[in-house]
Motif scaffolding. Structure first.
Motif, PDB file in Angstrom:
ATOM      1  N   TYR A 141      -4.081   6.645 -16.467  1.00  0.00           N
ATOM      2  CA  TYR A 141      -4.309   5.404 -17.202  1.00  0.00           C
ATOM      3  C   TYR A 141      -3.496   4.306 -16.561  1.00  0.00           C
ATOM      4  N   ALA A 142      -3.966   3.074 -16.678  1.00  0.00           N
ATOM      5  CA  ALA A 142      -3.199   1.938 -16.156  1.00  0.00           C
ATOM      6  C   ALA A 142      -3.398   0.725 -17.047  1.00  0.00           C
ATOM      7  N   ARG A 143      -2.383  -0.074 -17.026  1.00  0.00           N
ATOM      8  CA  ARG A 143      -2.438  -1.378 -17.695  1.00  0.00           C
ATOM      9  C   ARG A 143      -2.027  -2.399 -16.655  1.00  0.00           C
ATOM     10  N   ILE A 144      -2.855  -3.419 -16.480  1.00  0.00           N
ATOM     11  CA  ILE A 144      -2.629  -4.462 -15.492  1.00  0.00           C
ATOM     12  C   ILE A 144      -2.045  -5.681 -16.192  1.00  0.00           C
ATOM     13  N   ALA A 145      -1.020  -6.248 -15.591  1.00  0.00           N
ATOM     14  CA  ALA A 145      -0.391  -7.443 -16.168  1.00  0.00           C
ATOM     15  C   ALA A 145      -1.385  -8.588 -16.180  1.00  0.00           C
ATOM     16  N   ALA A 146      -1.343  -9.376 -17.231  1.00  0.00           N
ATOM     17  CA  ALA A 146      -2.214 -10.552 -17.314  1.00  0.00           C
ATOM     18  C   ALA A 146      -1.774 -11.583 -16.286  1.00  0.00           C
ATOM     19  N   GLN A 149       1.349   2.432 -14.826  1.00  0.00           N
ATOM     20  CA  GLN A 149       0.520   3.627 -14.854  1.00  0.00           C
ATOM     21  C   GLN A 149       1.143   4.673 -15.764  1.00  0.00           C
ATOM     22  N   ALA A 150       0.311   5.521 -16.323  1.00  0.00           N
ATOM     23  CA  ALA A 150       0.759   6.686 -17.084  1.00  0.00           C
ATOM     24  C   ALA A 150      -0.196   7.826 -16.765  1.00  0.00           C
ATOM     25  N   ARG A 151       0.357   9.007 -16.651  1.00  0.00           N
ATOM     26  CA  ARG A 151      -0.458  10.203 -16.434  1.00  0.00           C
ATOM     27  C   ARG A 151      -0.148  11.181 -17.557  1.00  0.00           C
ATOM     28  N   THR A 152      -1.194  11.829 -18.048  1.00  0.00           N
ATOM     29  CA  THR A 152      -1.020  12.828 -19.092  1.00  0.00           C
ATOM     30  C   THR A 152      -2.050  13.929 -18.883  1.00  0.00           C
ATOM     31  N   ALA A 153      -1.721  15.108 -19.348  1.00  0.00           N
ATOM     32  CA  ALA A 153      -2.668  16.214 -19.223  1.00  0.00           C
ATOM     33  C   ALA A 153      -3.994  15.833 -19.874  1.00  0.00           C
ATOM     34  N   VAL A 154      -5.076  16.204 -19.242  1.00  0.00           N
ATOM     35  CA  VAL A 154      -6.407  15.859 -19.722  1.00  0.00           C
ATOM     36  C   VAL A 154      -6.597  16.296 -21.179  1.00  0.00           C
ATOM     37  N   ASP A 155      -6.066  17.454 -21.542  1.00  0.00           N
ATOM     38  CA  ASP A 155      -6.277  17.931 -22.912  1.00  0.00           C
ATOM     39  C   ASP A 155      -5.189  17.487 -23.894  1.00  0.00           C
ATOM     40  N   ASN A 156      -4.309  16.578 -23.484  1.00  0.00           N
ATOM     41  CA  ASN A 156      -3.302  16.035 -24.402  1.00  0.00           C
ATOM     42  C   ASN A 156      -3.930  14.828 -25.112  1.00  0.00           C
ATOM     43  N   THR A 157      -4.743  15.111 -26.091  1.00  0.00           N
ATOM     44  CA  THR A 157      -5.525  14.067 -26.754  1.00  0.00           C
ATOM     45  C   THR A 157      -4.654  13.047 -27.495  1.00  0.00           C
ATOM     46  N   ARG A 158      -3.529  13.483 -28.045  1.00  0.00           N
ATOM     47  CA  ARG A 158      -2.644  12.536 -28.755  1.00  0.00           C
ATOM     48  C   ARG A 158      -2.082  11.506 -27.779  1.00  0.00           C
ATOM     49  N   SER A 159      -1.631  11.968 -26.634  1.00  0.00           N
ATOM     50  CA  SER A 159      -1.053  11.055 -25.646  1.00  0.00           C
ATOM     51  C   SER A 159      -2.124  10.117 -25.086  1.00  0.00           C
ATOM     52  N   ARG A 160      -3.299  10.642 -24.837  1.00  0.00           N
ATOM     53  CA  ARG A 160      -4.381   9.802 -24.322  1.00  0.00           C
ATOM     54  C   ARG A 160      -4.767   8.728 -25.336  1.00  0.00           C
ATOM     55  N   ALA A 161      -4.859   9.097 -26.595  1.00  0.00           N
ATOM     56  CA  ALA A 161      -5.203   8.124 -27.638  1.00  0.00           C
ATOM     57  C   ALA A 161      -4.115   7.057 -27.761  1.00  0.00           C
ATOM     58  N   LEU A 162      -2.866   7.462 -27.650  1.00  0.00           N
ATOM     59  CA  LEU A 162      -1.753   6.517 -27.707  1.00  0.00           C
ATOM     60  C   LEU A 162      -1.869   5.489 -26.580  1.00  0.00           C
ATOM     61  N   LEU A 163      -2.104   5.955 -25.364  1.00  0.00           N
ATOM     62  CA  LEU A 163      -2.230   5.032 -24.236  1.00  0.00           C
ATOM     63  C   LEU A 163      -3.388   4.060 -24.445  1.00  0.00           C
ATOM     64  N   GLU A 164      -4.496   4.550 -24.945  1.00  0.00           N
ATOM     65  CA  GLU A 164      -5.642   3.673 -25.179  1.00  0.00           C
ATOM     66  C   GLU A 164      -5.331   2.637 -26.261  1.00  0.00           C
ATOM     67  N   ARG A 165      -4.611   3.034 -27.318  1.00  0.00           N
ATOM     68  CA  ARG A 165      -4.210   2.072 -28.361  1.00  0.00           C
ATOM     69  C   ARG A 165      -3.300   0.989 -27.788  1.00  0.00           C
ATOM     70  N   LEU A 166      -2.532   1.331 -26.754  1.00  0.00           N
ATOM     71  CA  LEU A 166      -1.599   0.375 -26.150  1.00  0.00           C
ATOM     72  C   LEU A 166      -2.246  -0.464 -25.034  1.00  0.00           C
ATOM     73  N   GLY A 167      -3.552  -0.373 -24.899  1.00  0.00           N
ATOM     74  CA  GLY A 167      -4.262  -1.211 -23.938  1.00  0.00           C
ATOM     75  C   GLY A 167      -4.348  -0.653 -22.533  1.00  0.00           C
ATOM     76  N   PHE A 168      -4.021   0.617 -22.360  1.00  0.00           N
ATOM     77  CA  PHE A 168      -4.187   1.251 -21.052  1.00  0.00           C
ATOM     78  C   PHE A 168      -5.638   1.660 -20.888  1.00  0.00           C
ATOM     79  N   GLU A 169      -6.137   1.510 -19.671  1.00  0.00           N
ATOM     80  CA  GLU A 169      -7.512   1.885 -19.380  1.00  0.00           C
ATOM     81  C   GLU A 169      -7.535   3.177 -18.581  1.00  0.00           C
ATOM     82  N   PHE A 170      -8.466   4.046 -18.950  1.00  0.00           N
ATOM     83  CA  PHE A 170      -8.650   5.312 -18.244  1.00  0.00           C
ATOM     84  C   PHE A 170      -9.206   5.028 -16.853  1.00  0.00           C
TER      85      PHE A 170
END
Length: 179
Positions: free
Chosen positions: A173-178, A132-153
């Motif tokens: 955000y979370a990423r689930i192990a395959a 899991q990762a948590r970031t401020a809602v308005d931290n758009t750079r961090s949110r975009a980074l997590l999404e690029r790394l396969g984390f789902e909102f």
């Protein structure tokens, strides 16, 4: 997971385990970025000293030894440029990551490569099923980074992060192990 060694992300980019001997160098980078980090990190709103950083790094090193964290500084061409950490909950098989990067290293893929490597390292052990990762809602750079790394909102935790003068909504955000 305790007793980590450095991890080469790519030539010139290395994740180095945190230890108290890094206090002066770590403090210098934090201090240079404090105003920027204080927008996103409550810890950055408190006074920082080499001594307080040494205590923090010792605590992180102990957490690594006990298997409850994987704390790394990020080095680019030998210079400390940030940190990334995974807190491990071995009972539930979950981890939570946190990270920050020096302003001078932003935009060059350093954070994405480093955090991607940390996530792969955590998942490679086979014991962690969810990161899991948590970031401020308005931290758009961090949110975009997590999404690029396969984390789902997963949603928003309202007023979940407390600063001295306000509360901030956090995007989860979370990423689930395959498998």
């Amino acid at each position: 997971m305790g007793g980590q060694r450095p991890i080469e992300v790519r030539p010139g980019l290395v994740l180095e385990p945190m230890h108290p001997d890094l206090a002066a160098e770590y403090f210098a980078v934090v201090d240079r970025n404090l105003a920027r980090l204080a927008r996103w990190e409550p810890w950055a709103t408190a006074p920082q000293t080499v001594s307080s950083v040494r205590v923090y790094l010792a605590w992180q090193a102990q957490a690594c030894t006990s298997g409850t964290a994987l704390p790394f500084v990020i080095r680019l061409d030998g210079a400390l440029v940030g940190s990334c950490t995974a807190r491990i909950d071995g009972v539930d098989g979950n981890a939570e990551i946190g990270y920050w990067i020096d302003a001078d290293a932003e935009g060059a893929g350093v954070a994405a490569e480093s955090i991607g490597t940390l996530v792969a390292h955590v998942l490679a052990g086979g014991d962690i099923g969810r990161i899991q990762a948590r970031t401020a809602v308005d931290n758009t750079r961090s949110r975009a980074l997590l999404e690029r790394l396969g984390f789902e909102f997963e949603g928003v935790q309202r007023s979940a992060q407390r600063f001295a003068d306000r509360r901030v909504d956090m995007a989860v955000y979370a990423r689930i192990a395959a498998g």
